[in-house]
Motif scaffolding. Sequence first.
Motif, PDB file in Angstrom:
ATOM      1  N   SER A   1       0.599  -1.285  -0.212  1.00 36.09           N
ATOM      2  CA  SER A   1       0.051   0.330   0.035  1.00 36.09           C
ATOM      3  C   SER A   1       0.474   1.895  -0.171  1.00 36.09           C
ATOM      4  O   SER A   1       0.748   2.054  -0.631  1.00 36.09           O
ATOM      5  CB  SER A   1      -0.735   0.184   1.552  1.00 36.09           C
ATOM      6  OG  SER A   1      -1.855  -0.908   0.966  1.00 36.09           O
ATOM      7  N   VAL A   2       2.361   1.401   0.698  1.00 33.93           N
ATOM      8  CA  VAL A   2       2.984   2.373   1.096  1.00 33.93           C
ATOM      9  C   VAL A   2       3.751   2.170  -0.026  1.00 33.93           C
ATOM     10  O   VAL A   2       3.654   3.814  -0.628  1.00 33.93           O
ATOM     11  CB  VAL A   2       3.676   2.369   2.487  1.00 33.93           C
ATOM     12  CG1 VAL A   2       4.625   3.462   2.109  1.00 33.93           C
ATOM     13  CG2 VAL A   2       2.512   2.699   3.495  1.00 33.93           C
ATOM     14  N   ALA A   3       3.840   1.951  -0.917  1.00 38.06           N
ATOM     15  CA  ALA A   3       4.699   1.622  -2.535  1.00 38.06           C
ATOM     16  C   ALA A   3       3.694   1.694  -2.988  1.00 38.06           C
ATOM     17  O   ALA A   3       4.495   2.419  -4.017  1.00 38.06           O
ATOM     18  CB  ALA A   3       5.487   0.294  -2.979  1.00 38.06           C
ATOM     19  N   ARG A   4       2.782   1.580  -3.296  1.00 36.05           N
ATOM     20  CA  ARG A   4       2.133   2.584  -4.155  1.00 36.05           C
ATOM     21  C   ARG A   4       1.553   3.581  -3.805  1.00 36.05           C
ATOM     22  O   ARG A   4       1.594   4.700  -5.367  1.00 36.05           O
ATOM     23  CB  ARG A   4       0.488   1.342  -4.084  1.00 36.05           C
ATOM     24  CG  ARG A   4      -0.577   1.733  -5.482  1.00 36.05           C
ATOM     25  CD  ARG A   4      -0.628   1.558  -6.669  1.00 36.05           C
ATOM     26  NE  ARG A   4      -1.241   1.769  -7.787  1.00 36.05           N
ATOM     27  CZ  ARG A   4      -1.051   2.712  -8.456  1.00 36.05           C
ATOM     28  NH1 ARG A   4       0.064   2.820  -9.299  1.00 36.05           N
ATOM     29  NH2 ARG A   4      -2.020   3.027  -9.659  1.00 36.05           N
ATOM     30  N   LEU A   5       1.601   4.467  -3.091  1.00 39.68           N
ATOM     31  CA  LEU A   5       0.835   5.776  -3.010  1.00 39.68           C
ATOM     32  C   LEU A   5       2.232   6.504  -3.418  1.00 39.68           C
ATOM     33  O   LEU A   5       2.425   7.248  -3.473  1.00 39.68           O
ATOM     34  CB  LEU A   5       0.692   5.736  -1.317  1.00 39.68           C
ATOM     35  CG  LEU A   5      -0.551   5.449  -0.133  1.00 39.68           C
ATOM     36  CD1 LEU A   5      -0.790   5.101   0.326  1.00 39.68           C
ATOM     37  CD2 LEU A   5      -1.911   6.524  -1.303  1.00 39.68           C
ATOM     38  N   ARG A   6       3.401   5.888  -3.009  1.00 40.97           N
ATOM     39  CA  ARG A   6       4.666   6.410  -3.249  1.00 40.97           C
ATOM     40  C   ARG A   6       5.135   6.708  -4.956  1.00 40.97           C
ATOM     41  O   ARG A   6       5.338   7.230  -5.160  1.00 40.97           O
ATOM     42  CB  ARG A   6       6.175   5.734  -2.560  1.00 40.97           C
ATOM     43  CG  ARG A   6       6.953   6.380  -3.241  1.00 40.97           C
ATOM     44  CD  ARG A   6       8.648   5.714  -2.620  1.00 40.97           C
ATOM     45  NE  ARG A   6       9.634   6.669  -2.361  1.00 40.97           N
ATOM     46  CZ  ARG A   6      10.984   5.855  -2.763  1.00 40.97           C
ATOM     47  NH1 ARG A   6      10.556   4.619  -2.972  1.00 40.97           N
ATOM     48  NH2 ARG A   6      11.831   7.035  -3.334  1.00 40.97           N
ATOM     49  N   GLU A   7       3.893   5.408  -5.739  1.00 44.27           N
ATOM     50  CA  GLU A   7       4.268   5.360  -6.873  1.00 44.27           C
ATOM     51  C   GLU A   7       3.306   6.602  -8.062  1.00 44.27           C
ATOM     52  O   GLU A   7       3.776   7.315  -8.994  1.00 44.27           O
ATOM     53  CB  GLU A   7       4.010   3.927  -7.337  1.00 44.27           C
ATOM     54  CG  GLU A   7       4.518   2.759  -7.138  1.00 44.27           C
ATOM     55  CD  GLU A   7       4.598   2.092  -8.415  1.00 44.27           C
ATOM     56  OE1 GLU A   7       3.368   2.183  -8.057  1.00 44.27           O
ATOM     57  OE2 GLU A   7       5.426   1.069  -7.555  1.00 44.27           O
ATOM     58  N   MET A   8       2.252   6.776  -6.658  1.00 45.26           N
ATOM     59  CA  MET A   8       1.481   8.061  -7.529  1.00 45.26           C
ATOM     60  C   MET A   8       1.196   9.007  -6.816  1.00 45.26           C
ATOM     61  O   MET A   8       0.751   9.612  -8.121  1.00 45.26           O
ATOM     62  CB  MET A   8      -0.081   7.482  -6.323  1.00 45.26           C
ATOM     63  CG  MET A   8      -0.875   5.811  -7.085  1.00 45.26           C
ATOM     64  SD  MET A   8      -2.275   5.215  -6.020  1.00 45.26           S
ATOM     65  CE  MET A   8      -3.241   6.648  -5.847  1.00 45.26           C
ATOM     66  N   SER A   9       2.628   9.494  -6.004  1.00 47.95           N
ATOM     67  CA  SER A   9       2.759  10.920  -5.499  1.00 47.95           C
ATOM     68  C   SER A   9       3.528  11.175  -5.978  1.00 47.95           C
ATOM     69  O   SER A   9       5.174  10.976  -5.831  1.00 47.95           O
ATOM     70  CB  SER A   9       2.586  10.966  -4.045  1.00 47.95           C
ATOM     71  OG  SER A   9       3.178  12.757  -3.432  1.00 47.95           O
ATOM     72  N   PRO A  10       3.292  12.488  -6.976  1.00 41.28           N
ATOM     73  CA  PRO A  10       5.431  13.677  -7.896  1.00 41.28           C
ATOM     74  C   PRO A  10       5.735  14.186  -6.601  1.00 41.28           C
ATOM     75  O   PRO A  10       6.753  14.177  -6.944  1.00 41.28           O
ATOM     76  CB  PRO A  10       4.395  13.993  -8.710  1.00 41.28           C
ATOM     77  CG  PRO A  10       2.476  14.174  -8.031  1.00 41.28           C
ATOM     78  CD  PRO A  10       2.352  13.128  -7.714  1.00 41.28           C
ATOM     79  N   LEU A  11       4.633  13.656  -5.174  1.00 42.36           N
ATOM     80  CA  LEU A  11       5.371  14.847  -4.533  1.00 42.36           C
ATOM     81  C   LEU A  11       6.423  14.196  -3.814  1.00 42.36           C
ATOM     82  O   LEU A  11       6.995  15.033  -2.771  1.00 42.36           O
ATOM     83  CB  LEU A  11       4.522  15.618  -3.696  1.00 42.36           C
ATOM     84  CG  LEU A  11       4.372  17.448  -4.659  1.00 42.36           C
ATOM     85  CD1 LEU A  11       3.582  17.564  -4.346  1.00 42.36           C
ATOM     86  CD2 LEU A  11       4.909  18.108  -5.331  1.00 42.36           C
ATOM     87  N   TRP A  12       6.505  13.182  -3.337  1.00 39.37           N
ATOM     88  CA  TRP A  12       6.926  11.970  -2.390  1.00 39.37           C
ATOM     89  C   TRP A  12       8.374  12.416  -1.568  1.00 39.37           C
ATOM     90  O   TRP A  12       8.766  12.976  -0.920  1.00 39.37           O
ATOM     91  CB  TRP A  12       6.980  10.511  -2.909  1.00 39.37           C
ATOM     92  CG  TRP A  12       7.332   9.553  -1.438  1.00 39.37           C
ATOM     93  CD1 TRP A  12       8.143   9.143  -1.339  1.00 39.37           C
ATOM     94  CD2 TRP A  12       5.669   9.427  -0.799  1.00 39.37           C
ATOM     95  NE1 TRP A  12       7.970   8.690  -0.099  1.00 39.37           N
ATOM     96  CE2 TRP A  12       7.166   8.376  -0.104  1.00 39.37           C
ATOM     97  CE3 TRP A  12       4.411   9.246  -0.832  1.00 39.37           C
ATOM     98  CZ2 TRP A  12       6.214   7.421   1.262  1.00 39.37           C
ATOM     99  CZ3 TRP A  12       4.108   8.215  -0.087  1.00 39.37           C
ATOM    100  CH2 TRP A  12       5.031   7.754   1.203  1.00 39.37           C
TER     101      TRP A  12
END
Length: 108
Positions: free
Chosen positions: A76-87
């Motif tokens: 879940s965290v990895a997927r959110l990281r992929e989705m966020s351009p500002l990570w």
Amino acid sequence: MEKLNGSIGEYCTEIRGKGLMIGIEFKNPIGKQVTSRLADKKYLVGAVGDSVLRIVPPLIITKSDVDEFVNVIAESVARLREMSPLWNQELDYDGVMCKKHGDDCRKC
């Protein structure tokens, strides 16, 4: 907690706990998004603010349940990281007015 730290530690400020209650504080404000993704996978965890998860597993939790949860939260965290351009960007808080501490607060 060691398994969580090994799988998502780089994304966290702190992983803490007492007994079975575990708190995960993320570096980014993704607590509510992680909670939502975990709910989709049938895991109920609580978000405390924008960047903290509260996990209170049942007393009858097994090692395989823990292993599965760690895998799901890591995905879940990895997927959110992929989705966020500002990570990976550092956020600049200069000039932000804090209601509690005043101008240019570095505490909040």
